[in-house]
Design a protein around this motif. Structure first.
Motif, PDB file in Angstrom:
ATOM      1  N   ASP A  88       0.826  -1.205   0.000  1.00  0.00           N
ATOM      2  CA  ASP A  88       0.000   0.000   0.000  1.00  0.00           C
ATOM      3  C   ASP A  88       0.863   1.258   0.000  1.00  0.00           C
ATOM      4  O   ASP A  88       0.532   2.252  -0.642  1.00  0.00           O
ATOM      5  CB  ASP A  88      -0.920   0.016   1.230  1.00  0.00           C
ATOM      6  CG  ASP A  88      -2.079  -0.947   1.039  1.00  0.00           C
ATOM      7  OD1 ASP A  88      -2.251  -1.412  -0.101  1.00  0.00           O
ATOM      8  OD2 ASP A  88      -2.784  -1.231   2.014  1.00  0.00           O
ATOM      9  N   VAL A 122      -0.843   4.542   1.361  1.00  0.00           N
ATOM     10  CA  VAL A 122      -0.494   4.864   2.738  1.00  0.00           C
ATOM     11  C   VAL A 122       0.817   5.645   2.689  1.00  0.00           C
ATOM     12  O   VAL A 122       1.710   5.304   1.919  1.00  0.00           O
ATOM     13  CB  VAL A 122      -0.286   3.571   3.556  1.00  0.00           C
ATOM     14  CG1 VAL A 122       0.172   3.900   4.968  1.00  0.00           C
ATOM     15  CG2 VAL A 122      -1.561   2.750   3.587  1.00  0.00           C
ATOM     16  N   TYR A 169      -2.248   0.500  10.311  1.00  0.00           N
ATOM     17  CA  TYR A 169      -1.916   1.431   9.237  1.00  0.00           C
ATOM     18  C   TYR A 169      -2.556   1.050   7.906  1.00  0.00           C
ATOM     19  O   TYR A 169      -2.581   1.837   6.986  1.00  0.00           O
ATOM     20  CB  TYR A 169      -0.397   1.515   9.036  1.00  0.00           C
ATOM     21  CG  TYR A 169       0.311   2.244  10.136  1.00  0.00           C
ATOM     22  CD1 TYR A 169       0.278   3.627  10.214  1.00  0.00           C
ATOM     23  CD2 TYR A 169       1.010   1.555  11.114  1.00  0.00           C
ATOM     24  CE1 TYR A 169       0.915   4.302  11.234  1.00  0.00           C
ATOM     25  CE2 TYR A 169       1.654   2.209  12.134  1.00  0.00           C
ATOM     26  CZ  TYR A 169       1.608   3.594  12.194  1.00  0.00           C
ATOM     27  OH  TYR A 169       2.244   4.258  13.197  1.00  0.00           O
ATOM     28  N   PRO A 197      -5.164   0.628   5.188  1.00  0.00           N
ATOM     29  CA  PRO A 197      -6.361   1.431   4.952  1.00  0.00           C
ATOM     30  C   PRO A 197      -7.634   0.695   5.350  1.00  0.00           C
ATOM     31  O   PRO A 197      -8.550   1.259   5.912  1.00  0.00           O
ATOM     32  CB  PRO A 197      -6.326   1.709   3.450  1.00  0.00           C
ATOM     33  CG  PRO A 197      -5.262   0.849   2.884  1.00  0.00           C
ATOM     34  CD  PRO A 197      -4.366   0.425   3.981  1.00  0.00           C
TER      35      PRO A 197
END
Lengths: 702, 90
Positions: A71, A77, A125, A127
């Motif tokens: 990500d 992120v 962390y 999403p």
């Protein structure tokens, strides 16, 4: 440990090192795509290889970390500093999990706890925890889903000799399965011939898969990184109708293939045509064109290739893993050959046959080349192992609230791998010392008119056949008086001793001497510096300290390039042959009888108006008188000191393999080893620093 | 009767399997039953070979039966969606 596990372990450690280097670099220089990519690849590799061994704990943990990294890579992120910290911890944890897995030990409770904690931190962390939800909808027809992003169609067609690539297709599919959920799979067996026609080692089969995955197309392509030249790979999202139709057209029997995809539940009939309802973006330049036009084969062909794997042009540097004992063996054998050849050359010289002599010399040159190539195998750049110190410095600094800039210079300097390994712990210890005791707290620095940020550097460079490693800080420097006071208190020196500044600084290498006002868990216990010195001495190296109060301290370590062979200079005193390391020799002077007369038994000579102390080897080692009519002085230099060595005969350069003398002789002062000469005689190798130390003591009457 | 024993079915075995089975299949007069129950490992080359073997049996009007396959082998067949192509006691 089995060979496979050993390999896995080595590879994993390497990947962990890469991860650490990337993370620490991002701590220092900010987040960047290259390091994120490196981090992801390493985690991915560890997960993949751990999976092959069925190390589920490792795979499970790496999977979550990899997802987050994926990500991050896609920009979903943002990698923040606290996350870098967590990834550093994750790296350590992964290393722990790997060693547990290799030992086939269950996770002990505290590791399990750390595992869960890290996992929850990592997951927080992410999403969304989409990838962990086992979706029931996957059994439904996939095209029924409105938003099919993250649903990939993979088509794999293989070159006939694919099996010889060494990669099993089953592994490829299994890797894909690790990346998400394979909801549909179709083995294309039409091309597999009957038994009488089959060439069993050729590849006929092909595969169509639907993969639900949060990963990007690049991530998926990466699975095929090593085999992409041996196959035709198409990856596209299932709602990419152009690519789908292009794929169908590419097949030998398009309509049958299409029917198959429909009957296997990959698509509905209308998925191949219903562009209007599904595709939100209709190309603007074709607003008035009928919908059918858009999906016509001609247009598709132009659109399609974007999903095709692009051939990577970067040349991969590959390295070979060889058991180090094999290299050691080779070095040993070559060394023996060098000795044997020296003997041949000596005999040949006696015979006086020019042709034979020439051959022997050529042979000698070749041997020399081979020897240096073989020695080179062991040589590695210090940079890789130095970079791990970055983290130690950063962590230590952070822990005690100091702000330190750490610089590594000369990372490309090459040194024997064994030397690097052995020097690693001492260096780590000294760096910690520099950070903990050397550099002051930011406020104190400011008060002293210094930059709040402290500077510590680690440099390596070659110098006169040695490698010099320097650790330098701009801290408060060593407190001469404190060291002396402590040393007197501990009885290391007496109050009446006259010591130079250097002598006093060198006292920190004595056991039990630490002047740190507070003992921290990082350093200051006074164990260590003596061990540092001993380790360096074992490597035939030396360590020196130079320091200025409030300006900083420099530790200078000098190490031999290699441990096995030295270039020496052969001399004789009495009946014994000695070897002086060539790099220390400055010049050779003949000492004529007339001059000797004038010396009146003094232990020094006048060398171009400088006093040169002389070491008389004959009296030092009780050698017999020789028949030689003349005497020579070999001037040697070590550091700032020069000394003359009084010898009988000079024979010249001689390359020699150092053989340890054995325990009984290990403490003979001034002799560091022995060697076998061409004649079969023994030669003794001088330990020049030791001899100088002796001479200096003698001169100063200690 | 010739008994061939395999503890794994991989690309290294397929040539010898073909050599051994070709005359059998050519003269097949009933379903072919092969006991691979001792094989713990299978790779794609071997799976492809079994597909070819199955096709050849069917062509002769008979079936291929592979009883008591190990779970690891069955798992691999499922992984690549080849269970149904090979059939047998899966």
């Amino acid at each position: 440990m089995s060979d496979d596990l050993q390999l896995f372990d080595e590879d994993a450690q390497e990947q962990l090192d890469f991860m650490e280097a990337a993370l620490v670099n991002m701590q220092d220089n900010g987040v960047n795509d290259d390091d994120i990519g490196a981090l992801f690849r390493s985690m991915h590799t560890i997960k993949g290889t751990a999976g092959m061994f069925g190390f589920d704990d490792v795979v499970g943990f790496a999977h979550i970390a990899e997802n987050l990294l994926s990500d991050v890579r896609e920009g979903k992120v943002v990698l923040t500093e606290p996350m870098v910290e967590i990834f550093l911890l994750s790296k350590d944890h992964t290393s722990k999990l790997i060693s547990l897995a290799i030992d086939s030990t269950e996770m002990p409770p505290e590791v399990k706890e750390a595992n869960d904690e890290l996992l929850s931190k990592l997951s927080s962390y992410l999403p969304s925890s989409l990838d962990e939800i086992p979706s029931d909808e996957t059994k439904e027809h996939i095209s029924a889903e409105l938003d099919s992003s993250g649903i990939w169609h993979l088509s794999m067609q293989f070159a006939p000799d694919f099996f010889t690539s060494g990669m099993d297709i089953l592994n490829l599919i299994s890797f894909l399965e690790d990346m998400g959920n394979i909801t549909h799979r179709l083995a294309q067996d039409e091309k597999v011939p009957l038994l009488k026609d089959i060439e069993p080692t050729q590849t006929y089969i092909g595969f169509q898969l639907i993969l639900e995955s949060e990963n990007t197309i690049e991530d998926i392509q990466e699975v095929f990184e090593f085999v992409e030249d041996d196959m035709e790979l198409d990856i596209f999202e299932t709602n990419d109708i152009n690519s789908l139709n292009a794929l169908v057209d590419k097949m030998p029997k398009p309509s049958e293939f299409k029917e198959k995809l429909i009957s296997e539940g990959f698509y509905y009939e209308e998925d191949f045509t219903s562009v209007a309802e599904e595709t939100l973006e209709i190309p603007e330049e074709l607003p008035t064109e009928p919908v059918e036009e858009v999906s016509s084969p001609a247009v598709e062909k132009n659109d399609k290739p974007q999903a095709k794997v692009e051939k990577k042009t970067a040349v991969k540097n590959f390295s070979l893993r060889v058991d180090s004992s094999k290299v050691d063996n080779l070095i040993n054998q070559i060394s023996e050959m060098v000795i044997a050849n020296a003997r041949i050359i000596q005999k040949v010289e006696n015979i006086g046959d020019t042709d034979l002599n020439e051959s022997a010399v050529v042979m000698g040159d070749l041997l020399e080349e081979i020897r240096s190539s073989v020695m080179n195998i062991r040589m590695v750049q210090v940079g890789d192992s130095f970079s791990k110190f970055r983290r130690i410095v950063n962590d230590t600094a952070k822990k005690i609230g100091k702000d330190i800039e750490f610089v590594i210079n000369g990372g490309d300097t090459e040194l024997d791998k064994m030397v690097i390994e052995k020097i690693s712990d001492p260096l780590m210890h000294m760096l910690r010392n520099s950070v903990d005791h050397g550099v002051e707290m930011p406020n104190d620095r400011e008060q002293n008119g210094k930059d709040r940020k402290g500077h510590v550097s680690l440099s390596a460079y070659p110098d006169a056949g040695m490698i010099v490693i320097e650790i330098k800080d701009d801290g408060k420097g060593l407190d001469r008086n404190a060291i002396l006071a402590k040393a007197i208190k501990q009885g290391v020196v007496s109050e009446n001793d006259k010591l130079s500044d250097k002598d006093i600084y060198n006292l920190v290498f004595e056991a039990g001497l630490s002047t740190a006002k507070e003992v921290s868990d990082i350093s200051g216990r006074g164990v260590g510096m003596d061990v540092v010195k001993r380790n360096i001495k074992d490597l035939r190296g030396t360590i020196d300290i130079d320091s200025k109060l409030n300006e900083g301290t420099i530790f200078t370590i000098k190490l031999p390039l290699t441990l096995a062979i030295i270039d020496g200079f052969l001399i004789q005193v009495g009946k014994t042959k000695y070897i002086i390391p060539l790099e220390m020799i400055q010049e050779c002077i003949e000492l004529n009888a007339a001059y000797k007369e004038k010396m009146n038994g003094n232990q020094f000579i006048n060398l171009r108006d400088n006093i040169l102390p002389l070491l008389d080897v004959r009296s030092h080692y009780n050698e017999e008188e020789s028949d030689s009519t003349r005497e020579n002085v070999v001037v040697v230099q070590y550091g700032d000191y020069q000394m003359g060595i009084l010898v009988d005969e000079l024979f010249g350069e001689f390359q020699t393999v150092i053989k340890p003398l054995g325990d009984i002789f290990s403490n003979v002062p001034g002799i560091s080893g022995g060697t076998i000469l061409g004649t079969g005689d023994i030669g003794l190798i001088f330990d020049i620093p030791k001899l100088m130390e002796h001479k200096i003591r003698q001169a100063s009457g200690l | 009767m010739e008994i061939l024993e395999y503890d794994k079915l991989t690309i290294y075995e397929v040539d010898s399997l073909k050599k051994a089975l070709l005359p059998v299949v050519e003269t097949l007069s009933k379903d072919l039953l092969l006991d691979f129950s001792s094989a713990t490992k299978i790779d794609m080359a071997a799976i492809q070979f079994l597909i070819s073997l199955k096709k050849s049996c069917i062509e002769k009007g008979f079936n291929l039966v592979l009883p008591r396959l190990q779970d690891s082998v069955k798992d691999n067949l499922r992984l690549c969606a080849c269970s149904s192509l090979i059939g047998g006691d899966l």
